[in-house]
Design an enzyme around this catalytic site. Structure first.
Site, PDB file in Angstrom:
ATOM      1  N   PRO A   2      26.640  20.491  -1.752  1.00 44.38           N
ATOM      2  CG  PRO A   2      26.442  22.622  -0.845  1.00 44.38           C
ATOM      3  CD  PRO A   2      27.152  21.844  -1.902  1.00 44.38           C
ATOM      4  CD  GLU A   3      23.988  14.879  -2.706  1.00 44.12           C
ATOM      5  OE1 GLU A   3      22.992  14.138  -2.706  1.00 44.12           O
ATOM      6  OE2 GLU A   3      25.154  14.446  -2.739  1.00 44.12           O
TER       7      GLU A   3
END
Ligand SMILES: [Zn+2]
Length: 284
Positions: A2-3
């Site tokens: 996840p960014e």
């Protein structure tokens, strides 16, 4: 992994369900997933507290909890990093246990927040607000968050303009700018028309402005599509649903397909153990 857009989507979801919620405790199934302090102290620090807000810095979530009445130590922060595969689920506490649910935070409404992390690179920490910098120095070292008010082209220029490192490595360095990872750095560089391996110091002022603008635009668009969920990533939102931004990817995981801007074939190269996708024609 996840960014920023995925973490921001989870932050917005959490904010909706948690703010105003009184917390009744915490249970730690895997002690190593709790970075600080020990499980019983962490539970004591949030028990009876009310969630005031949910913030984010880069890829870190920060849940601010007001301490129970009579406690003079001030507020607590629950800091969560999703790592490679971490997910947060908001669901009734009666829901069957899950083998990778390493931390559970209980709300007063018979619901709980479950931190589920099969690959165990993520972590949770609880800190008194006044001690966060000491307990979690990683937060102090983060570069500006691109969607916060303190990120503009001048700031970007100051942080990378003199550096000889490759653009992609610098964009992914959380101490330079926080929140970008492998997917969004590729998408941002394509949108800005810049090659991933350009030395940052070779950018002219116009290219710096374009890079800044595309960082903000791509990340904002991805947030409005609730992030990216790819076949090899386990990202899901608070309700278990995937994001939609992968449908708009221009280069990431598109090797061999034509570039949407110029028609040239998208290429893949290995860099730092990860795949990098770019157009060899319109990224210069
Ligand atoms: Zn192209």
């Amino acid at each position: 992994m996840p960014e920023l857009p995925e973490v921001e989507t989870v932050r917005q979801d959490l904010s909706r369900v948690l703010v105003g919620q009184k917390l009744s405790g915490m249970e730690v199934g895997r002690p190593r997933s709790l970075r600080h302090p020990d499980p019983s102290t962490a539970a004591r620090w949030i028990e009876g507290g009310t969630v005031l807000g949910v913030g984010r810095v880069g890829k870190h979530l920060l849940i601010e909890v007001d301490r129970p009445t009579g406690d003079t130590d001030g507020r607590s922060l629950v800091v969560i990093h999703l790592g490679m595969s971490g997910q947060l689920w908001w669901l009734p506490s009666s829901t069957a246990a899950h083998r990778h649910a390493h931390v559970r935070i209980f709300g007063e409404s018979a619901n709980e927040l479950r931190f589920v992390d099969p690959r165990t690179f993520g972590w949770v920490a609880v800190a008194r607000a006044a001690e966060v910098a000491t307990v979690l120095p990683v937060l102090e070292r983060l570069g500006p968050d691109p969607l916060s008010g303190d990120f503009d082209a001048t700031v970007l220029s100051r942080r990378i303009g003199h550096r000889q490192g490759r653009l992609k490595a610098l964009l992914m360095d959380q101490t330079v700018v926080s929140g970008l990872g492998n997917i969004y750095s590729d998408e941002v560089l394509h949108a800005a028309g810049l090659r991933w391996d350009r030395p940052a110091c070779s950018l002219d002022p116009r290219e710096i402005v374009a890079l800044h603008d595309q960082i903000v635009r791509v990340l904002s668009d991805a947030v409005s599509c609730r992030g990216s969920s790819l076949a090899d990533s386990q990202y899901r939102d608070l309700y278990g649903l995937p994001g939609r931004f992968q449908e708009r990817h221009r280069v990431y995981a598109r090797a061999g397909k034509p570039c949407a801007r110029c028609g040239e074939t998208i290429r893949k190269e290995r860099f730092g153990g990860r795949s990098t996708f770019f157009c060899p024609s319109c990224q210069t």
